[in-house]
Design a protein around this motif. Structure first.
Motif, PDB file in Angstrom:
ATOM      1  N   GLU A   1      -5.133   2.464   7.541  1.00  0.00           N
ATOM      2  CA  GLU A   1      -4.909   2.854   6.578  1.00  0.00           C
ATOM      3  C   GLU A   1      -2.876   3.355   6.385  1.00  0.00           C
ATOM      4  O   GLU A   1      -3.091   3.575   7.810  1.00  0.00           O
ATOM      5  CB  GLU A   1      -5.532   4.155   6.995  1.00  0.00           C
TER       6      GLU A   1
ATOM      7  N   LEU B   1       0.827  -1.152  -0.181  1.00  0.00           N
ATOM      8  CA  LEU B   1       0.076   0.252  -0.131  1.00  0.00           C
ATOM      9  C   LEU B   1       0.546   1.245  -0.201  1.00  0.00           C
ATOM     10  O   LEU B   1       1.848   1.237   1.058  1.00  0.00           O
ATOM     11  CB  LEU B   1      -0.708  -0.052   0.969  1.00  0.00           C
ATOM     12  N   LYS B   2       0.729   2.259  -0.769  1.00  0.00           N
ATOM     13  CA  LYS B   2       1.010   3.430  -0.448  1.00  0.00           C
ATOM     14  C   LYS B   2       0.489   4.742   0.532  1.00  0.00           C
ATOM     15  O   LYS B   2      -0.723   4.603   0.873  1.00  0.00           O
ATOM     16  CB  LYS B   2       0.840   4.147  -1.832  1.00  0.00           C
TER      17      LYS B   2
ATOM     18  N   GLN C   1      -3.687   4.784   0.766  1.00  0.00           N
ATOM     19  CA  GLN C   1      -4.805   3.448   0.643  1.00  0.00           C
ATOM     20  C   GLN C   1      -5.329   2.847   1.900  1.00  0.00           C
ATOM     21  O   GLN C   1      -4.617   3.168   2.762  1.00  0.00           O
ATOM     22  CB  GLN C   1      -3.718   3.359  -0.023  1.00  0.00           C
ATOM     23  N   SER C   2      -5.662   2.331   1.926  1.00  0.00           N
ATOM     24  CA  SER C   2      -6.417   1.539   2.778  1.00  0.00           C
ATOM     25  C   SER C   2      -6.780  -0.161   2.930  1.00  0.00           C
ATOM     26  O   SER C   2      -6.909   0.356   1.561  1.00  0.00           O
ATOM     27  CB  SER C   2      -7.119   2.190   3.909  1.00  0.00           C
ATOM     28  N   GLY C   3      -7.119  -0.485   3.881  1.00  0.00           N
ATOM     29  CA  GLY C   3      -7.492  -2.275   3.045  1.00  0.00           C
ATOM     30  C   GLY C   3      -7.646  -2.644   4.810  1.00  0.00           C
ATOM     31  O   GLY C   3      -7.754  -2.142   5.672  1.00  0.00           O
TER      32      GLY C   3
END
Length: 72
Positions: free
Chosen positions: A39, A6-7, A10-12
């Motif tokens: 995040e 992730l940059k 960005q989230s997940g």
């Protein structure tokens, strides 16, 4: 995809923590559990560590720890 990919911004959602043993236990003790949203806030200038927001607080992780966290 892992948390390492992730940059900033960005989230997940955490799907699983890939590694067994004390590293997995340590991550889970810090609140990194399946189903929680993470995040990426920022990445250090040389790329390590990365700062994430999880459960309302900021947490810094090394990239080798972040690559063990699989996201949805």
């Amino acid at each position: 995809m892992t948390l390492k990919d992730l940059k900033p911004g960005q989230s997940g959602i955490v799907e699983s923590i890939g590694q067994k043993g004390p590293i997995r236990r340590r991550l889970m003790d810090m609140g990194v559990t399946p189903g929680v949203k993470v995040e990426v806030i920022k990445v250090a200038p040389l790329g390590d560590p990365i700062e994430i927001n999880i459960r309302g607080y900021e947490l810094s992780l090394r990239k080798d720890e972040a690559q063990n966290i699989v996201l949805k």
